[in-house]
Scaffold this motif. Sequence first.
Motif, PDB file in Angstrom:
ATOM      1  N   ALA A  83       0.406  -1.775  -0.404  1.00  0.00           N
ATOM      2  CA  ALA A  83      -0.395  -0.649  -0.039  1.00  0.00           C
ATOM      3  C   ALA A  83       0.431   0.543   0.252  1.00  0.00           C
ATOM      4  N   ASP A  84       1.695   0.315  -0.155  1.00  0.00           N
ATOM      5  CA  ASP A  84       2.644   1.619  -0.270  1.00  0.00           C
ATOM      6  C   ASP A  84       2.736   2.064   1.344  1.00  0.00           C
ATOM      7  N   ILE A  85       2.934   1.363   2.226  1.00  0.00           N
ATOM      8  CA  ILE A  85       2.780   1.692   3.484  1.00  0.00           C
ATOM      9  C   ILE A  85       4.173   1.268   4.164  1.00  0.00           C
ATOM     10  N   ASP A  86       4.793   2.093   5.005  1.00  0.00           N
ATOM     11  CA  ASP A  86       6.157   1.918   5.710  1.00  0.00           C
ATOM     12  C   ASP A  86       5.938   0.487   6.566  1.00  0.00           C
ATOM     13  N   TRP A  87       7.002  -0.273   6.448  1.00  0.00           N
ATOM     14  CA  TRP A  87       6.985  -1.743   7.195  1.00  0.00           C
ATOM     15  C   TRP A  87       7.550  -1.616   8.453  1.00  0.00           C
ATOM     16  N   ASP A  88       7.048  -2.151   9.305  1.00  0.00           N
ATOM     17  CA  ASP A  88       8.229  -2.277  10.799  1.00  0.00           C
ATOM     18  C   ASP A  88       7.665  -3.944  10.978  1.00  0.00           C
ATOM     19  N   PRO A  89       8.956  -4.567  11.137  1.00  0.00           N
ATOM     20  CA  PRO A  89       8.693  -5.970  11.140  1.00  0.00           C
ATOM     21  C   PRO A  89       8.027  -6.331  12.530  1.00  0.00           C
ATOM     22  N   GLN A  90       8.103  -5.455  13.428  1.00  0.00           N
ATOM     23  CA  GLN A  90       7.880  -5.756  14.686  1.00  0.00           C
ATOM     24  C   GLN A  90       6.302  -5.519  15.097  1.00  0.00           C
ATOM     25  N   ARG A  91       5.898  -4.214  14.912  1.00  0.00           N
ATOM     26  CA  ARG A  91       4.491  -3.740  15.200  1.00  0.00           C
ATOM     27  C   ARG A  91       3.715  -3.304  14.003  1.00  0.00           C
ATOM     28  N   CYS A  92       2.383  -3.242  14.163  1.00  0.00           N
ATOM     29  CA  CYS A  92       1.614  -2.438  13.094  1.00  0.00           C
ATOM     30  C   CYS A  92       0.381  -1.695  14.238  1.00  0.00           C
ATOM     31  N   PRO A 100     -16.367  15.029  16.407  1.00  0.00           N
ATOM     32  CA  PRO A 100     -17.835  15.252  16.812  1.00  0.00           C
ATOM     33  C   PRO A 100     -18.655  15.571  15.603  1.00  0.00           C
ATOM     34  N   ASN A 101     -17.959  16.287  14.536  1.00  0.00           N
ATOM     35  CA  ASN A 101     -18.960  16.521  13.486  1.00  0.00           C
ATOM     36  C   ASN A 101     -19.053  15.620  12.369  1.00  0.00           C
ATOM     37  N   GLY A 102     -18.549  14.321  12.868  1.00  0.00           N
ATOM     38  CA  GLY A 102     -18.795  12.863  11.974  1.00  0.00           C
ATOM     39  C   GLY A 102     -17.514  12.775  11.040  1.00  0.00           C
ATOM     40  N   ARG A 103     -16.531  13.734  10.820  1.00  0.00           N
ATOM     41  CA  ARG A 103     -15.380  13.321   9.992  1.00  0.00           C
ATOM     42  C   ARG A 103     -14.513  12.458  10.591  1.00  0.00           C
ATOM     43  N   SER A 104     -14.214  11.442   9.650  1.00  0.00           N
ATOM     44  CA  SER A 104     -13.305  10.204  10.137  1.00  0.00           C
ATOM     45  C   SER A 104     -11.709  10.339   9.475  1.00  0.00           C
ATOM     46  N   ARG A 105     -10.886   9.938  10.262  1.00  0.00           N
ATOM     47  CA  ARG A 105      -9.505   9.907   9.650  1.00  0.00           C
ATOM     48  C   ARG A 105      -8.989   8.489  10.202  1.00  0.00           C
ATOM     49  N   ALA A 106      -8.001   8.067   9.248  1.00  0.00           N
ATOM     50  CA  ALA A 106      -7.337   6.745   9.330  1.00  0.00           C
ATOM     51  C   ALA A 106      -5.982   6.898   9.572  1.00  0.00           C
ATOM     52  N   PHE A 107      -5.326   5.874  10.107  1.00  0.00           N
ATOM     53  CA  PHE A 107      -3.912   5.981  10.374  1.00  0.00           C
ATOM     54  C   PHE A 107      -3.502   4.590  10.260  1.00  0.00           C
ATOM     55  N   VAL A 108      -2.498   4.420   9.870  1.00  0.00           N
ATOM     56  CA  VAL A 108      -1.499   2.896   9.703  1.00  0.00           C
ATOM     57  C   VAL A 108      -0.075   3.357  10.126  1.00  0.00           C
ATOM     58  N   ASN A 109       0.279   2.999  11.225  1.00  0.00           N
ATOM     59  CA  ASN A 109       1.842   3.261  11.624  1.00  0.00           C
ATOM     60  C   ASN A 109       1.883   4.930  11.789  1.00  0.00           C
ATOM     61  N   ASP A 110       0.898   5.403  12.400  1.00  0.00           N
ATOM     62  CA  ASP A 110       0.900   7.015  12.637  1.00  0.00           C
ATOM     63  C   ASP A 110       1.014   7.676  11.254  1.00  0.00           C
ATOM     64  N   SER A 111       0.713   7.002   9.968  1.00  0.00           N
ATOM     65  CA  SER A 111       0.623   7.762   8.868  1.00  0.00           C
ATOM     66  C   SER A 111      -0.860   7.733   8.495  1.00  0.00           C
ATOM     67  N   PRO A 112      -1.121   9.120   8.139  1.00  0.00           N
ATOM     68  CA  PRO A 112      -2.599   9.177   7.528  1.00  0.00           C
ATOM     69  C   PRO A 112      -2.891   8.202   6.094  1.00  0.00           C
ATOM     70  N   VAL A 113      -4.065   7.780   6.125  1.00  0.00           N
ATOM     71  CA  VAL A 113      -4.338   6.689   4.732  1.00  0.00           C
ATOM     72  C   VAL A 113      -5.763   6.747   4.668  1.00  0.00           C
ATOM     73  N   PRO A 114      -6.121   6.524   3.483  1.00  0.00           N
ATOM     74  CA  PRO A 114      -7.549   6.654   2.865  1.00  0.00           C
ATOM     75  C   PRO A 114      -8.270   5.309   3.922  1.00  0.00           C
ATOM     76  N   LEU A 115      -9.361   5.644   3.976  1.00  0.00           N
ATOM     77  CA  LEU A 115     -10.154   4.183   4.891  1.00  0.00           C
ATOM     78  C   LEU A 115     -10.057   3.154   4.072  1.00  0.00           C
TER      79      LEU A 115
END
Length: 553
Positions: A83-92, A100-115
């Motif tokens: 998935a090309d996301i940085d790996w932390d062996p301890q936590r995810c 409020p306008n309905g816009r959604s954002r997603a993050f994995v390990n504090d990096s923005p990613v597509p849903l």
Amino acid sequence: MLETLHISNYALIDAVDIRFYPGLDIITGETGAGKSIMLGALSLLLGGRADTKAVRSADRKSVIEAVFAIEAYPHLRQVFAEADIDWDPQRCILRREIAPNGRSRAFVNDSPVPLSRLQEIAINLIDIHSQHNNQLLAQPGFQLQVIDTLAGNAERLREYGRRFDAFRSSVRQLKKTKARLERVRDDEQFTRYQLEQLDSARLQSGELEQLEKDREVLGNLTAVKSDLYDALQALSDGGSNAISLVDEAAGACDRLGAALDETDDIPGRLATIRIELADIAATLSETDAGLSADPRELEAAEERIDTLYSLLSRHKAETVDQLIERREELRARLEQLDDSDTTVADLEREARRALALAKESAAEITATRRRAAADFAAMLRERAMPLGMKNLQVEVRVDPADISATGMDRVEFMFAFNKNQPLMPVGGAASGGEISRLMLCVKAIIADRMSLPSIIFDEIDTGVSGEVASRIGDMMESISRSLQVIAITHLPQVAARGGHHFKVFKEDDDTSTHTRIAELDYDARVAELAMMLGGESSAEAARANAVALLAGR
């Protein structure tokens, strides 16, 4: 495992923070208290649809964040790498934010990613199973997945997938080549005609540019020869020309003798100038001699230019070099046609070889599936019978199917719940409660093979009671030895099995209602279980039963 869950500004929740534990965590609460709200928030981390109506306060965003401990699951590193996301062996850390306008954002390990990327990671960390998911048991894809999980087919399926992809690629290449050759064959006569035209034109790189220069010269021949005459008169042919004047200057310098500084070498320099002027005059004389006044030369140049421009227009080219490239393309196309039988034969042979390799892997998978199917049927019957299905019959059919991305099998679960009842697919044989219990048994069978940190059961024990409820609790507790289990339940027999117990409740203030969650200590658990048993939390008999349930876990 799921360590912490943070939910803020979502539905009736202004802010909650929950710390979960390994083993079996229990969540209880009255109907309408907000358990489904919490589950809905968590499902957003699995890619669920965001709804602006769920944003509690319109002046700030909703935030759902889950922290997973993953040190016990090193295999997830490959998932993160793909998935090309940085790996932390301890936590995810998974986070979803809804404006409020309905816009959604997603993050994995504090990096923005597509849903889609959030979902791809989340499904490897947690499985949410509710009554609404019970229809999965009737779906062929899920049934196949269960058997493959039990058979340990992950690596075999990866190898098969590589071979199947190679087979599909070879078939696509064969079809593409056949289609291309068919088009060439349909146009063969026209292609040969075009090639003959270009061959007969005897094209030469840079020819058109030279012809246009020649045409300009031939079209202005009189003026050109006049200019050449004037130039030659000035240089060498006129009565007073440059060369004769240089000769006069050289003679005068010879007479000056010692008056000139030898270091200036004026006589030598004049001699050099005379040689250069004579060479220029000779070149101009050759040019003049080569210019003919024959009108046929101009006519021939015009015809050749017309021919080349006609070819350029016909082939949609801009230069003669592009015409030459086109000629070679046509030649190569016809050569391919001449070699088409060999080309197609080679590709067909490659496709057959790729198919044979894919079938070899598929056959190995089929064998493991059939063994696992027999084992699974026996295990499912063994686990389900104590849950009130004493007459259950199970058959898992693994039948041949056309080759596909999953192999060459069609898996179908067949059940009979009563004596003398014929085996039939689960959708037509089971009640909702029976399907729920079957799903619990399925999860219990494959739990230690799922390589999944956490699973949530959302009231899948609805509709059972008594001894069956106790056995469901035992089964959930058994699953929790392999992975973290979070169970939302109304059954005290199940709730008593938990290592930790949380209660969801509503709380009012002066202006609004809030959903809260609290971890219960021993006394609070006794009171909650007593209420779930149908009595008042202070009723002595209900409290005694609650204490007994906790003592027996």
